[in-house]
Design a protein around this motif. Structure first.
Motif, mmCIF file in Angstrom:
data_model
loop_
_atom_site.group_PDB
_atom_site.id
_atom_site.type_symbol
_atom_site.label_atom_id
_atom_site.label_comp_id
_atom_site.label_asym_id
_atom_site.label_seq_id
_atom_site.Cartn_x
_atom_site.Cartn_y
_atom_site.Cartn_z
ATOM 1 N N SER A 103 0.818 -1.204 0.000
ATOM 2 C CA SER A 103 0.000 0.000 0.000
ATOM 3 C C SER A 103 0.860 1.266 0.000
ATOM 4 O O SER A 103 0.337 2.342 -0.179
ATOM 5 C CB SER A 103 -0.928 -0.001 1.220
ATOM 6 O OG SER A 103 -0.167 -0.195 2.388
ATOM 7 N N ASN A 104 2.137 1.116 0.192
ATOM 8 C CA ASN A 104 2.970 2.312 0.242
ATOM 9 C C ASN A 104 4.113 2.335 -0.769
ATOM 10 O O ASN A 104 4.524 3.385 -1.199
ATOM 11 C CB ASN A 104 3.564 2.479 1.641
ATOM 12 C CG ASN A 104 2.487 2.769 2.655
ATOM 13 O OD1 ASN A 104 1.978 3.881 2.719
ATOM 14 N ND2 ASN A 104 2.116 1.772 3.400
ATOM 15 N N ILE A 124 6.791 6.546 4.500
ATOM 16 C CA ILE A 124 5.444 7.046 4.751
ATOM 17 C C ILE A 124 5.518 8.548 5.011
ATOM 18 O O ILE A 124 6.195 8.985 5.935
ATOM 19 C CB ILE A 124 4.787 6.328 5.950
ATOM 20 C CG1 ILE A 124 4.434 4.892 5.545
ATOM 21 C CG2 ILE A 124 3.499 7.011 6.374
ATOM 22 C CD1 ILE A 124 5.195 3.877 6.235
ATOM 23 N N ASN A 125 4.835 9.310 4.176
ATOM 24 C CA ASN A 125 4.866 10.780 4.277
ATOM 25 C C ASN A 125 6.285 11.297 4.477
ATOM 26 O O ASN A 125 6.556 12.054 5.405
ATOM 27 C CB ASN A 125 4.009 11.287 5.444
ATOM 28 C CG ASN A 125 2.627 10.689 5.450
ATOM 29 O OD1 ASN A 125 2.086 10.369 4.396
ATOM 30 N ND2 ASN A 125 2.064 10.525 6.631
ATOM 31 N N LYS A 227 -6.568 -4.991 4.674
ATOM 32 C CA LYS A 227 -5.823 -3.730 4.786
ATOM 33 C C LYS A 227 -6.582 -2.694 5.626
ATOM 34 O O LYS A 227 -6.660 -1.519 5.278
ATOM 35 C CB LYS A 227 -5.513 -3.171 3.394
ATOM 36 C CG LYS A 227 -4.723 -4.161 2.581
ATOM 37 C CD LYS A 227 -4.079 -3.537 1.395
ATOM 38 C CE LYS A 227 -3.175 -4.576 0.769
ATOM 39 N NZ LYS A 227 -2.602 -4.235 -0.468
ATOM 40 N N ASN A 229 -7.028 -0.326 8.803
ATOM 41 C CA ASN A 229 -6.294 0.422 9.849
ATOM 42 C C ASN A 229 -4.771 0.414 9.726
ATOM 43 O O ASN A 229 -4.081 0.683 10.706
ATOM 44 C CB ASN A 229 -6.649 -0.107 11.247
ATOM 45 C CG ASN A 229 -8.027 0.329 11.672
ATOM 46 O OD1 ASN A 229 -8.594 1.259 11.079
ATOM 47 N ND2 ASN A 229 -8.564 -0.309 12.687
ATOM 48 N N ASP A 231 -2.932 2.505 8.068
ATOM 49 C CA ASP A 231 -2.477 3.896 8.219
ATOM 50 C C ASP A 231 -2.355 4.257 9.690
ATOM 51 O O ASP A 231 -1.408 4.906 10.107
ATOM 52 C CB ASP A 231 -3.455 4.861 7.543
ATOM 53 C CG ASP A 231 -3.364 4.753 6.028
ATOM 54 O OD1 ASP A 231 -2.406 4.101 5.567
ATOM 55 O OD2 ASP A 231 -4.250 5.293 5.341
ATOM 56 N N GLN A 232 -3.348 3.814 10.459
ATOM 57 C CA GLN A 232 -3.347 4.122 11.895
ATOM 58 C C GLN A 232 -2.133 3.492 12.576
ATOM 59 O O GLN A 232 -1.472 4.122 13.389
ATOM 60 C CB GLN A 232 -4.636 3.578 12.500
ATOM 61 C CG GLN A 232 -4.983 4.204 13.836
ATOM 62 C CD GLN A 232 -6.164 3.478 14.472
ATOM 63 O OE1 GLN A 232 -7.038 2.957 13.777
ATOM 64 N NE2 GLN A 232 -6.173 3.450 15.796
ATOM 65 N N GLU A 235 0.950 5.432 11.612
ATOM 66 C CA GLU A 235 0.931 6.710 12.314
ATOM 67 C C GLU A 235 1.455 6.547 13.741
ATOM 68 O O GLU A 235 2.228 7.359 14.233
ATOM 69 C CB GLU A 235 -0.513 7.197 12.377
ATOM 70 C CG GLU A 235 -0.713 8.656 12.038
ATOM 71 C CD GLU A 235 -2.200 8.914 11.880
ATOM 72 O OE1 GLU A 235 -2.869 9.092 12.915
ATOM 73 O OE2 GLU A 235 -2.684 8.896 10.723
#
Ligand code: GTP
Ligand code: MG
Length: 370
Positions: A103-104, A124-125, A227, A229, A231-232, A235
């Motif tokens: 996903s990234n 990520i970011n 897939k 959560n 991202d959570q 984070e």
């Protein structure tokens, strides 16, 4: 090797070089200030000045080699977190990592090399996270045990339909022993038998109390398959790593840990190393246990050849004398000669230990001669 210049000897003795030259002359040795004299001659001269010259014990040289100099605050820069994924067999550690990578980093994900070396970097970011998967590798048991310095955060994967199992407990103990912050990922929440509360309940017994239960353990319910959560979870990893203020000094010789190692038919000993401080370069000479060598080539987790790699980076290296032991620390020497010298000393030390631990054999001769 045990030679000293007249000038250095004079300095050590707090004397004028000319005085030492004179003393040597009286012994029939004509020497100039920059000339080297051997240890025995030097100690004879020193005795005349009431100084007992002692050889520096070799052991100390080896210890000095491994002693890390503290970093100057101004050399330190922020480094990315190293995250180990642990948990009971089949609870979804690899699936979770695959889901995160897909996903990234879809574009870089192909190639299979990432899985091969067991360590991968995900962006990520604009923040990098270095992930270490822990499959059934024996390699990793060693690393978890010695992992105190190796990782910053542990993701404890617990399947919501299975709960806390023996290896979950083992993982908790390893993370605690290493002083690593644990983030719980309650996985497989898509499954019919999933019960997050039961997992949280079971974790209480091991001192991990979820935030929504009044504790301070971060618990993220996820599904690697759907897939959910992810991202959570990422984070939370970035949040925890920010709080830990992870720093390293990229402007010095590299040190770190051997993550994996094997003998490759064509390439010889191949090792995946995790750089924890400093920068590793092709051409550097390193030592890990009794293995040493000059780095011939470095390959990053995306399969690309690189010339150098900084803190928190996993790289595969070629050029070692033998296959190092996973979990062992590695250090960079001044040159290959120093690396070999230190390795020899380590071998010698190991042999001494072996002899000390070997029970003495009594032969028939010994018995009859008493
Ligand atoms: P080991 O490395 O052997 O310890 O296993 P692991 O923890 O890496 O587990 P792995 O990712 O190999 O997953 C084991 C099985 O669980 C596979 O069949 C996965 O498809 C399945 N699985 C993993 N995550 C999920 C999930 O979120 N939901 C469901 N339904 N299945 C999952
Ligand atoms: Mg796995």
């Amino acid at each position: 090797p045990e030679m000293v210049t007249v000038k250095t000897l004079a300095e050590k003795l707090n004397k004028q070089t000319s005085d030492v030259v004179k003393s040597l002359m009286l012994k029939g040795i004509m020497a100039t200030a920059n000339q080297e004299i051997d240890f025995d001659t030097a100690s004879e001269i020193a005795l005349e000045y009431n100084v007992l010259l002692e050889k520096e014990p070799e052991q100390d040289l080896v210890e000095a080699f491994f002693a890390e100099e503290p970093d100057d605050e101004k050399d330190l820069v922020t480094r990315s977190p190293i995250v180990v994924v642990m948990g009971h067999v089949d609870h979804g550690k690899t699936s979770l990592l695959d889901a995160i990578r897909e996903s990234n980093v879809t574009s870089r994900e192909a190639g299979g090399i990432t899985q091969h070396i067991g360590a991968s970097v995900v962006t990520i970011n604009d923040h990098d996270i270095t992930f270490l998967d822990t499959p059934g590798h024996e390699a990793f048991t060693a690393m978890r045990l010695r992992g105190a310095m190796a990782t910053d955060i542990a993701i404890l994967v617990v399947a919501a339909d299975d709960g806390v199992m023996p290896q979950t407990i083992e993982a908790i103990n390893h993370a605690k022993a290493a002083g690593v912050q644990i983030i719980v990922a309650v996985n497989k929440i898509d499954k019919p038998g999933a019960n997050q509360d039961r997992v949280k309940q079971e974790l209480v017994e091991y001192g991990l109390i979820a935030e929504d239960w009044g504790g301070d353990t971060i618990c993220v319910p996820v599904s690697a398959i759907e897939k959910t959560n992810l991202d959570q979870l990422l984070e939370m990893i970035l949040l925890v790593s920010e709080m830990e203020e992870l720093k390293a000094n990229p402007n010095k010789k590299a040190s770190g840990t051997i993550v994996e190692a094997q003998l490759d038919k064509g390439r010889g000993p191949v090792a995946t190393v995790l750089i924890q401080n400093g920068t590793l370069k092709v051409g550097d000479s390193i030592i890990a246990g009794t293995a040493y060598g000059r780095i011939r080539a470095m390959i990053d987790d995306k399969g690309r050849r690189v010339k150098q790699a900084g803190p928190s980076t996993p790289v595969e290296i070629l050029g070692l004398s033998e296959v190092p032991v996973a979990g062992d620390a590695f250090f960079t020497a001044k040159n290959e000669r120093e690396a070999r010298h230190v390795a020899d000393k380590v071998i010698e030390k190991n042999r001494e230990k072996l002899i000390q631990n070997t029970p003495q054999k009594v032969t028939l001769d010994d018995l009859f001669n008493q």
